[in-house]
Motif scaffolding. Sequence first.
Motif, PDB file in Angstrom:
ATOM      1  N   TYR A   1       0.833  -1.199   0.000  1.00  0.00           N
ATOM      2  CA  TYR A   1       0.000   0.000   0.000  1.00  0.00           C
ATOM      3  C   TYR A   1       0.871   1.254   0.000  1.00  0.00           C
ATOM      4  O   TYR A   1       1.992   1.249   0.513  1.00  0.00           O
ATOM      5  N   LEU A   2       0.296   2.324  -0.547  1.00  0.00           N
ATOM      6  CA  LEU A   2       1.033   3.571  -0.738  1.00  0.00           C
ATOM      7  C   LEU A   2       1.690   4.068   0.556  1.00  0.00           C
ATOM      8  O   LEU A   2       2.843   4.497   0.562  1.00  0.00           O
ATOM      9  N   TYR A   3       0.965   3.959   1.680  1.00  0.00           N
ATOM     10  CA  TYR A   3       1.497   4.536   2.921  1.00  0.00           C
ATOM     11  C   TYR A   3       2.693   3.758   3.480  1.00  0.00           C
ATOM     12  O   TYR A   3       3.356   4.231   4.393  1.00  0.00           O
ATOM     13  N   PHE A   4       3.000   2.579   2.933  1.00  0.00           N
ATOM     14  CA  PHE A   4       4.188   1.838   3.390  1.00  0.00           C
ATOM     15  C   PHE A   4       5.493   2.580   3.032  1.00  0.00           C
ATOM     16  O   PHE A   4       6.540   2.296   3.585  1.00  0.00           O
ATOM     17  N   HIS A   5       5.398   3.548   2.113  1.00  0.00           N
ATOM     18  CA  HIS A   5       6.549   4.430   1.826  1.00  0.00           C
ATOM     19  C   HIS A   5       7.018   5.138   3.088  1.00  0.00           C
ATOM     20  O   HIS A   5       8.176   5.511   3.210  1.00  0.00           O
ATOM     21  N   LYS A   6       6.069   5.342   4.002  1.00  0.00           N
ATOM     22  CA  LYS A   6       6.372   6.127   5.207  1.00  0.00           C
ATOM     23  C   LYS A   6       6.949   5.280   6.342  1.00  0.00           C
ATOM     24  O   LYS A   6       7.234   5.813   7.411  1.00  0.00           O
ATOM     25  N   ALA A   7       7.074   3.978   6.131  1.00  0.00           N
ATOM     26  CA  ALA A   7       7.584   3.117   7.214  1.00  0.00           C
ATOM     27  C   ALA A   7       8.963   3.599   7.650  1.00  0.00           C
ATOM     28  O   ALA A   7       9.892   3.653   6.839  1.00  0.00           O
ATOM     29  N   PRO A   8       9.142   3.988   8.931  1.00  0.00           N
ATOM     30  CA  PRO A   8      10.413   4.556   9.363  1.00  0.00           C
ATOM     31  C   PRO A   8      11.522   3.508   9.504  1.00  0.00           C
ATOM     32  O   PRO A   8      12.696   3.818   9.373  1.00  0.00           O
ATOM     33  N   ASN A   9      11.117   2.255   9.768  1.00  0.00           N
ATOM     34  CA  ASN A   9      12.120   1.198   9.941  1.00  0.00           C
ATOM     35  C   ASN A   9      11.471  -0.162   9.699  1.00  0.00           C
ATOM     36  O   ASN A   9      10.250  -0.265   9.595  1.00  0.00           O
ATOM     37  N   LYS A  10      12.318  -1.189   9.648  1.00  0.00           N
ATOM     38  CA  LYS A  10      11.796  -2.512   9.301  1.00  0.00           C
ATOM     39  C   LYS A  10      10.886  -3.098  10.384  1.00  0.00           C
ATOM     40  O   LYS A  10       9.955  -3.837  10.078  1.00  0.00           O
ATOM     41  N   LYS A  11      11.130  -2.732  11.631  1.00  0.00           N
ATOM     42  CA  LYS A  11      10.294  -3.249  12.729  1.00  0.00           C
ATOM     43  C   LYS A  11       8.845  -2.789  12.556  1.00  0.00           C
ATOM     44  O   LYS A  11       7.902  -3.583  12.619  1.00  0.00           O
ATOM     45  N   GLU A  12       8.697  -1.483  12.321  1.00  0.00           N
ATOM     46  CA  GLU A  12       7.334  -0.950  12.173  1.00  0.00           C
ATOM     47  C   GLU A  12       6.666  -1.468  10.906  1.00  0.00           C
ATOM     48  O   GLU A  12       5.462  -1.714  10.887  1.00  0.00           O
ATOM     49  N   LEU A  13       7.445  -1.631   9.841  1.00  0.00           N
ATOM     50  CA  LEU A  13       6.888  -2.197   8.609  1.00  0.00           C
ATOM     51  C   LEU A  13       6.377  -3.614   8.871  1.00  0.00           C
ATOM     52  O   LEU A  13       5.250  -3.966   8.501  1.00  0.00           O
ATOM     53  N   HIS A  14       7.200  -4.426   9.525  1.00  0.00           N
ATOM     54  CA  HIS A  14       6.811  -5.813   9.779  1.00  0.00           C
ATOM     55  C   HIS A  14       5.559  -5.894  10.661  1.00  0.00           C
ATOM     56  O   HIS A  14       4.627  -6.657  10.373  1.00  0.00           O
ATOM     57  N   GLU A  15       5.528  -5.083  11.722  1.00  0.00           N
ATOM     58  CA  GLU A  15       4.372  -5.113  12.619  1.00  0.00           C
ATOM     59  C   GLU A  15       3.093  -4.707  11.891  1.00  0.00           C
ATOM     60  O   GLU A  15       2.020  -5.268  12.129  1.00  0.00           O
ATOM     61  N   GLU A  16       3.228  -3.749  10.974  1.00  0.00           N
ATOM     62  CA  GLU A  16       2.055  -3.307  10.212  1.00  0.00           C
ATOM     63  C   GLU A  16       1.570  -4.406   9.252  1.00  0.00           C
ATOM     64  O   GLU A  16       0.366  -4.628   9.115  1.00  0.00           O
ATOM     65  N   THR A  17       2.509  -5.114   8.601  1.00  0.00           N
ATOM     66  CA  THR A  17       2.078  -6.212   7.718  1.00  0.00           C
ATOM     67  C   THR A  17       1.370  -7.297   8.540  1.00  0.00           C
ATOM     68  O   THR A  17       0.350  -7.834   8.104  1.00  0.00           O
ATOM     69  N   CYS A  18       1.872  -7.596   9.732  1.00  0.00           N
ATOM     70  CA  CYS A  18       1.209  -8.580  10.606  1.00  0.00           C
ATOM     71  C   CYS A  18      -0.212  -8.142  10.948  1.00  0.00           C
ATOM     72  O   CYS A  18      -1.157  -8.937  10.863  1.00  0.00           O
TER      73      CYS A  18
END
Length: 428
Positions: A332-349
Amino acid sequence: TNCMVMGLRHRGPDWSGIHSFEDCYLAHQRLAIVDPTSGDQPLYNEDKTVVVTVNGEIYNHEELKAKLKHHKFQTGSDCEVIAHLYEEYGEEFVDMLDGMFSFVLLDTRDKSFIAARDAIGICPLYMGWGLDGSVWFSSEMKALSDDCERFISFPPGHLYSSKTGGLRRWYNPPWFSESIPSAPYDPLLIRESFEKAVIKRLMTDVPFGVLLSGGLDSSLVASVVSRHLAETKVARQWGNKLHTFCIGLKGSPDLKAAKEVADYLGTVHHELHFTVQEGIDALEEVIYHIETYDVTTIRASTPMFLMSRKIKSLGVKMVLSGEGSDEIFGGYLYFHKAPNKKELHEETCRKIKALHLYDCLRANKATSAWGLEARVPFLDKNFINVAMDLDPECKMIRRDLGRMEKWVLRNAFDDEKKPYLPKEDLFS
């Protein structure tokens, strides 16, 4: 029970089955896809003491049958295996199932029952309680509204047992804890596990197709199917030309993109159109069927609902679709804003855990409204494990490294020798 059954006839116009035992009733509306001639439900064990009604597909039923050599199977239905697994393993068999399902099973020997829903919630299931203490289960809420004072959406990956009287989670994959995984990126593993996920979903005895929007996810599904169709049983039965379907407003970019992919793959492509007015006119019916007021879900369900009617009119009963990829890979477009891999992973979960309320609900109910079944290879149990075990660093959008969203998936299917898709479709 009869009113309840009639309320769900759209989901299964091919056969109606009912079984009563004392004050327990199991009813089923069948959409016949595997073994249309003998697989009518309810399904039973050998002496009919275990009764089960199932909505869904068990893709590994052949392997499971091999573990049940001394059991006698009455039908060719992939779902009959559930009754025999229960006999053999008791309530703990659910994690052995590879597929999408919701089911209710009655053991008449002690009048106990269990209900379960697949890992991600691809198949809908609701649970309700009557004022008289009765417990109800249904694929759609509308069948419970007259008899239940309260009801819930049955949580995905859970099992209800009348013996314990509560819900427990049977699905416990490594990613569920949301701790950061560390497996290195292996493009071939991603590719192979996705291909397997697609191929196993070609288990059908009736004509099928692929929903092709022209985007990356549905294009990959179509590409993998067209590559492997010739070697499947369904090709011998119904021919090896793949049918693809797309709907849009006349002149929309989606239609153009889908046609380009269909031409590249050489599919029999069906381009369907609808008008804004037809969309508005369908809204009330769409909401009746999908049972949500979530605006984004309704908006996406409307063209899918209109398309499903036209697909069914062509004699197609099952389609493959691309849901789930954006949640798994952070598309999704807003994943561009993921500040780090931890937050990206938690959001995908979090996104995967909520799919049953949004995209899974839409894909199942917008199609089931017309007696069409949607299958979603990206939400294969094994594929999710592989994709969610990756070090999330490789899912980060990194323009400096030439990595756009879903780069892990795009790169996995970038095959110079035998391309799955044109480069400009893979990386655009």
